[in-house]
Write a protein that holds these residues in place. Structure first.
Motif, PDB file in Angstrom:
ATOM      1  N   LEU A 789       0.837  -1.202   0.000  1.00 32.19           N
ATOM      2  CA  LEU A 789       0.000   0.000   0.000  1.00 32.19           C
ATOM      3  C   LEU A 789       0.873   1.253   0.000  1.00 32.19           C
ATOM      4  N   ARG A 790       1.943   1.231   0.782  1.00 35.36           N
ATOM      5  CA  ARG A 790       2.833   2.392   0.830  1.00 35.36           C
ATOM      6  C   ARG A 790       3.499   2.623  -0.528  1.00 35.36           C
ATOM      7  N   ARG A 791       3.868   1.548  -1.194  1.00 41.14           N
ATOM      8  CA  ARG A 791       4.549   1.659  -2.494  1.00 41.14           C
ATOM      9  C   ARG A 791       3.635   2.327  -3.522  1.00 41.14           C
ATOM     10  N   TRP A 792       2.395   1.899  -3.572  1.00 39.81           N
ATOM     11  CA  TRP A 792       1.458   2.500  -4.532  1.00 39.81           C
ATOM     12  C   TRP A 792       1.127   3.943  -4.150  1.00 39.81           C
ATOM     13  N   SER A 793       1.017   4.208  -2.870  1.00 43.67           N
ATOM     14  CA  SER A 793       0.711   5.567  -2.420  1.00 43.67           C
ATOM     15  C   SER A 793       1.851   6.518  -2.749  1.00 43.67           C
ATOM     16  N   GLU A 794       3.085   6.064  -2.553  1.00 39.99           N
ATOM     17  CA  GLU A 794       4.254   6.904  -2.863  1.00 39.99           C
ATOM     18  C   GLU A 794       4.391   7.157  -4.358  1.00 39.99           C
ATOM     19  N   ALA A 795       3.781   6.277  -5.173  1.00 42.45           N
ATOM     20  CA  ALA A 795       3.824   6.477  -6.620  1.00 42.45           C
ATOM     21  C   ALA A 795       2.786   7.501  -7.089  1.00 42.45           C
ATOM     22  N   GLY A 796       1.993   8.035  -6.151  1.00 41.72           N
ATOM     23  CA  GLY A 796       1.047   9.089  -6.503  1.00 41.72           C
ATOM     24  C   GLY A 796      -0.380   8.629  -6.735  1.00 41.72           C
ATOM     25  N   THR A 797      -0.683   7.358  -6.452  1.00 43.32           N
ATOM     26  CA  THR A 797      -2.045   6.869  -6.684  1.00 43.32           C
ATOM     27  C   THR A 797      -2.874   6.990  -5.415  1.00 43.32           C
ATOM     28  N   THR A 798      -4.191   7.059  -5.624  1.00 43.00           N
ATOM     29  CA  THR A 798      -5.144   6.980  -4.523  1.00 43.00           C
ATOM     30  C   THR A 798      -5.503   5.513  -4.316  1.00 43.00           C
ATOM     31  N   LEU A 799      -5.501   5.071  -3.088  1.00 38.54           N
ATOM     32  CA  LEU A 799      -5.774   3.668  -2.786  1.00 38.54           C
ATOM     33  C   LEU A 799      -7.240   3.465  -2.485  1.00 38.54           C
ATOM     34  N   ALA A 800      -7.793   2.355  -2.981  1.00 43.56           N
ATOM     35  CA  ALA A 800      -9.164   1.957  -2.677  1.00 43.56           C
ATOM     36  C   ALA A 800      -9.173   0.452  -2.466  1.00 43.56           C
ATOM     37  N   THR A 801      -9.753   0.001  -1.371  1.00 44.59           N
ATOM     38  CA  THR A 801      -9.841  -1.433  -1.108  1.00 44.59           C
ATOM     39  C   THR A 801     -11.302  -1.825  -0.945  1.00 44.59           C
ATOM     40  N   THR A 802     -11.643  -2.980  -1.473  1.00 43.82           N
ATOM     41  CA  THR A 802     -13.026  -3.446  -1.335  1.00 43.82           C
ATOM     42  C   THR A 802     -13.347  -3.785   0.111  1.00 43.82           C
ATOM     43  N   ALA A 803     -12.333  -4.120   0.912  1.00 44.21           N
ATOM     44  CA  ALA A 803     -12.583  -4.422   2.321  1.00 44.21           C
ATOM     45  C   ALA A 803     -13.100  -3.195   3.061  1.00 44.21           C
ATOM     46  N   ALA A 804     -12.560  -2.024   2.739  1.00 44.02           N
ATOM     47  CA  ALA A 804     -12.952  -0.800   3.430  1.00 44.02           C
ATOM     48  C   ALA A 804     -14.075  -0.056   2.721  1.00 44.02           C
ATOM     49  N   ASP A 805     -14.065  -0.078   1.375  1.00 48.35           N
ATOM     50  CA  ASP A 805     -14.976   0.763   0.600  1.00 48.35           C
ATOM     51  C   ASP A 805     -16.135   0.006  -0.030  1.00 48.35           C
ATOM     52  N   GLY A 806     -16.142  -1.336   0.087  1.00 49.46           N
ATOM     53  CA  GLY A 806     -17.116  -2.084  -0.693  1.00 49.46           C
ATOM     54  C   GLY A 806     -16.710  -2.046  -2.155  1.00 49.46           C
ATOM     55  N   ALA A 807     -17.682  -2.239  -3.022  1.00 52.39           N
ATOM     56  CA  ALA A 807     -17.378  -2.215  -4.455  1.00 52.39           C
ATOM     57  C   ALA A 807     -16.817  -0.855  -4.863  1.00 52.39           C
ATOM     58  N   VAL A 808     -15.865  -0.888  -5.794  1.00 50.45           N
ATOM     59  CA  VAL A 808     -15.233   0.343  -6.288  1.00 50.45           C
ATOM     60  C   VAL A 808     -15.656   0.514  -7.746  1.00 50.45           C
ATOM     61  N   TRP A 809     -16.287   1.635  -8.044  1.00 51.22           N
ATOM     62  CA  TRP A 809     -16.982   1.844  -9.318  1.00 51.22           C
ATOM     63  C   TRP A 809     -16.368   3.053 -10.022  1.00 51.22           C
ATOM     64  N   PHE A 810     -16.021   2.865 -11.316  1.00 43.74           N
ATOM     65  CA  PHE A 810     -15.449   3.949 -12.118  1.00 43.74           C
ATOM     66  C   PHE A 810     -16.258   4.147 -13.394  1.00 43.74           C
ATOM     67  N   ARG A 811     -16.259   5.392 -13.865  1.00 46.45           N
ATOM     68  CA  ARG A 811     -16.844   5.738 -15.161  1.00 46.45           C
ATOM     69  C   ARG A 811     -15.830   6.567 -15.945  1.00 46.45           C
ATOM     70  N   SER A 812     -15.720   6.249 -17.231  1.00 44.96           N
ATOM     71  CA  SER A 812     -14.817   7.002 -18.102  1.00 44.96           C
ATOM     72  C   SER A 812     -15.595   7.494 -19.314  1.00 44.96           C
ATOM     73  N   ASP A 813     -15.447   8.771 -19.645  1.00 50.78           N
ATOM     74  CA  ASP A 813     -16.053   9.318 -20.861  1.00 50.78           C
ATOM     75  C   ASP A 813     -15.041   9.379 -21.999  1.00 50.78           C
ATOM     76  N   GLY A 814     -13.867   8.765 -21.797  1.00 49.33           N
ATOM     77  CA  GLY A 814     -12.806   8.783 -22.797  1.00 49.33           C
ATOM     78  C   GLY A 814     -11.806   9.892 -22.587  1.00 49.33           C
TER      79      GLY A 814
END
Length: 823
Positions: A789-814
């Motif tokens: 988790l620390r490695r991905w966070s240090e790379a500049g990403t936001t972390l989301a886990t299904t254990a804490a957040d439930g389902a993780v849903w994204f939408r892209s318009d391109g």
């Protein structure tokens, strides 16, 4: 041509006040920032205006004073509804709801509680509601208030040990896991936590060992003690005299409201045939119990040569006492409480020689129930109960008028015709509620209720007589045999109906408010059919609402083509649904399967059904581990699937062979995929398989040989990595480099330290992107690893886990990816 008088809405004051009160409940629940003092002030002002309007001298023949008074009283009812809801949700200091955060989860908590409602037996223990007195956690002892839902639940992996037999009123000491009411884990899931909070329950306590539950003191004598003893007596006599486990379970549901021992298969059959209402204690049961007693008491009392008033008062009080006892016996469910209130008003009007319209009676029942528990307004059971009764009151007379004359009179034709019209009215009236909450309406019940309702009535009466006279063994055996035959007949009706009439159902969740409005307006139009002018206005409104709803749905889809990706919360496993702009659907992995849980049947298939997804264009399985492949057999059986894509490698396990057998029987092709392949699902989205390669030294490891999928839509990119570990990640980094860079990355192997190699993270991560970890809460593997988790966070990403957040849903318009906050 017969002319019908216009509707006089002032003839239904109780119904209008109940509607205004319900509006206030909705407003406070939706805009909870309004303090209770403001609501009370508004109510006082509105009542003052109504009093002023009533006292103001009338100087004109035509005046708006009655309208003004009505509006003022309606405003007062709205404000009182808001005030009652605000007070219901305002928790006192020291309440368990204020001590537990939204995701609180504490182990080894000692609780002193008092059982406050009926105890329901379940296959693995029991469940009940209890008021908490004290809570001990570590060295802290707290005096708390509030209620918890308690579950006695033995481990399925160990021999069951019987829990103590507890009754309503008992005081217990529990060693339990204490949690806040759970939030929904996936979009469209039933929100059990919100359901508990609406009932004033703000905690869930789970006891998983019999030694952790100690009865400190049996309940003291109270008004509920005889009810608890009677419930135990009824259960014991049913178990003694009624034959067949399923028949006994059905009889317990009819008499005590406990459906915990009815199998899921039986409940599913009753639901699919529109007969589930027969297993839920409702107005039908109250009618059978109360009205039979009310009618039979009259000739008995008349033989005692009592006066008319004495006879009427005696049977009224006696019947209401029985009905209140029946309501307490069955747990005080909203449908029962509504029916008891309506029966009380009907009987009271008969005694006092006062008539009242049934809609006003329904309005008074609604006011009483909402004043006691205002958030019941949002419960499906409350809505179904009132919608069914309102439809029967308003729609059934119109439908009976359409019957041929010989089907309207007494005799078997009249009874059959009445059963059919009542069933049709109730089905149509509850259809909007069913479509919103459950996405399923069965019309088979219209025909099956003609036989099922009389059989249910006879079964209920035979069960009551068995419980009442079971003290005599021979009489109890005879009555129990009759009850056995009747419950078996009811089960046979449901099974036969499911076999032959299962197709008579509409299976689609409706969320569009315009379409729901069209359905409701159509019902109202049917009730006003004899009034041509109002009828055609309502028909025009129905068509307008339906047209607007249909066009808005179509326009929203055409104007905003989007790529959607939902990473399901399936516990310790993986499953992600990709919905393409052209309407195609790809499922990547299907989650785990165990003796107690099947992600395909319990999570994915219900989600597809609820969102109107009738088929899958492809299912891609990253590898053959059961936490990725386990849900596929049940999913193939339930959801039409065009093809299954595998990594072409992996062990020949029993699960893999089962998948092949099921796919072969359904003629679903299974195709291997390798690095360099593409999946043609939507011309606007490039779906490329990045791994595994056809040859590499690490392919002997099933995780390393996982299918890796990259999706590009316009300027946005998603990367799904299965369970690849370091060697496969290094190969991917070497061969693709910056092409791995993605707005959303599914972190490999549930965040294990064997994956997420620093080089791979550096290549795949995008500053401001999201790294999703699909992982089970409180899993035994300690995942996700903190270093990952620390490695991905240090790379500049936001972390989301299904254990804490439930389902993780994204939408892209391109152009950009946005996360959908769905709960």
């Amino acid at each position: 041509m017969q002319r019908h008088a216009p509707i006089r809405w002032n003839a239904y004051p109780a119904l209008l006040l109940a509607g205004a009160f319900a509006l206030g409940v909705w407003m406070d629940a939706s805009f909870s920032w309004v303090p209770i003092g403001a609501w009370l002030s508004l109510a006082a002002v509105a009542l003052g205006l109504a009093a002023l309007g009533h006292a103001w001298p009338r100087r004109r023949l035509v005046t708006l004073r009655p309208l003004a008074i009505t509006l003022a009283l309606g405003g007062a009812a709205v404000a009182l509804g808001g005030a009652r809801t605000a007070s219901f949700q305002d928790l006192e200091p020291g309440h368990i709801g204020t001590l537990l955060g939204p995701d609180a989860d504490m182990d080894a908590v000692m609780l002193n509680v008092r059982v406050s409602d009926a105890v329901e037996e379940t296959p693995r223990g029991a469940r009940f509601t209890a008021h908490i007195d004290t809570l001990v956690h570590g060295r802290d002892t707290l005096s708390v208030a509030g209620a918890a839902r308690v579950f006695f639940r033995s481990s399925p992996w160990e021999p069951p040990t019987p829990f103590p037999v507890v009754r309503q009123g008992d005081r217990l000491r529990l060693r339990a896991r204490l949690q806040a009411p759970p939030r929904p884990r996936n979009p469209g899931d039933f929100d059990y936590g919100a359901y508990l909070r609406r009932r004033g329950i703000h905690a869930v306590a789970t006891v998983d060992a019999a030694d952790d539950a100690i009865i400190v003191r049996r309940g003291r004598a109270s008004v509920l003690s005889p009810i608890a003893s009677l419930r135990t007596l009824i259960t014991n006599r049913i178990d003694t005299y009624v034959q067949g486990a399923e028949g006994r379970a059905v009889m317990r549901a009819l008499l005590t409201g406990n459906r915990g021992s009815i199998s899921d298969a039986t409940q599913d059959r009753f639901a699919k045939t529109g007969l589930l209402h027969l297993l839920a204690i409702s107005g039908l049961h109250v009618l059978l119990v109360g009205m039979v007693i009310y009618v039979l008491m009259r000739p008995v009392l008349m033989r005692l040569r009592l006066t008319w008033q004495a006879v009427e008062w005696t049977r009224a009080v006696g019947t209401l006492a029985v009905l209140v006892g029946f309501a307490l016996l069955t747990g005080g469910r909203p449908s029962v409480s509504r029916a008891v209130v309506m029966a009380g008003l009907f009987i009271g009007g008969n005694v006092l020689q006062r008539s009242t319209h049934s809609l006003n009676t329904l309005g008074v029942a609604g006011l009483v129930l909402l004043a006691a528990r205002p958030l019941a307004l949002f419960d499906a059971g409350f809505q179904l109960s009132f919608a069914a009764v309102a439809a029967i009151i308003t729609l059934n007379p119109r439908m009976q008028a359409w019957l041929p004359p010989r089907w309207r009179h007494t005799g078997w034709r009249g009874h059959a015709g009445s059963l059919v019209t009542v069933s049709v009215a109730a089905t149509l009236g509850t259809m909007p509620v069913l479509l919103v909450h459950f996405g399923y309406v069965s019309f088979a019940g219209i025909a099956l209720n003609v036989a099922a309702i009389p059989v249910t009535g006879l079964a209920l009466l035979s069960g009551m007589m068995t419980a009442l006279l079971g003290g005599w063994a021979s009489l109890g055996a005879a009555l129990g045999a009759a009850a056995t035959v009747l419950t078996s007949s009811l089960l046979w009706i449901a099974e036969t109906g499911d076999t032959w009439l299962g197709w008579m159902a509409f299976d689609r969740t409706v969320r569009n408010p315009w379409v729901i409005g069209a359905l409701v307006t159509a019902m109202v139009a049917a009730t006003q059919w004899p009034r041509p002018r109002l009828r055609w206005r309502l028909v025009a409104a129905t068509l307008l609402l339906a047209t607007v709803g249909t066009w808005l749905d179509a326009w929203d889809h055409l104007a905003k083509p989007e790529l959607q990706v939902v990473f399901f919360d399936v516990g310790q496993g993986d499953a992600a649904l990709v919905s393409f702009p052209n309407g195609a659907h790809l499922l990547v992995d299907t989650g785990p399967r165990s003796p107690l849980f099947d992600a395909g049947a319990s999570v994915i298939a219900p989600h597809l059904d609820r969102w109107g997804i009738e088929r899958l264009d492809a299912v891609a399985i990253s590898h053959s581990d059961s936490d990725h492949l386990g849900g596929l057999p049940s999913l193939l059986r339930q959801v039409p699937t065009e093809r299954v894509v595998l990594n072409g490698l992996g062990e020949r396990t029993d699960l893999v062979e089962e998948v092949e057998r099921v796919a072969d029987s359904l003629r679903v092709p299974i195709q291997p995929a390798w690095a360099g392949d593409t999946l043609s699902l939507d011309p606007a989205v490039h779906v490329q398989v990045l791994g595994p390669p056809r040859r590499a030294p690490f392919l002997a490891d099933d995780n390393e040989a996982s299918l890796v999928v990259r999706m590009v839509y316009g300027e946005t990119q998603f990367l799904l990595t299965g369970d690849v570990e370091r060697r496969a990640e290094q190969w991917l980094s070497h061969h693709y480099g910056v092409l791995l860079r993605s707005d959303v990355v599914k972190v490999a192997h549930h965040g294990s330290s064997t994956s997420s190699h620093p080089v791979f993270v550096r290549e795949a991560a995008v500053n401001g992107g999201t790294a999703v970890v699909s992982v089970g809460a409180r899993n035994p593997f300690g995942l996700p690893a903190a270093a990952v988790l620390r490695r991905w966070s240090e790379a500049g990403t936001t972390l989301a886990t299904t254990a804490a957040d439930g389902a993780v849903w994204f939408r892209s318009d391109g152009k950009q990816v946005r996360r959908v906050r769905w709960r």
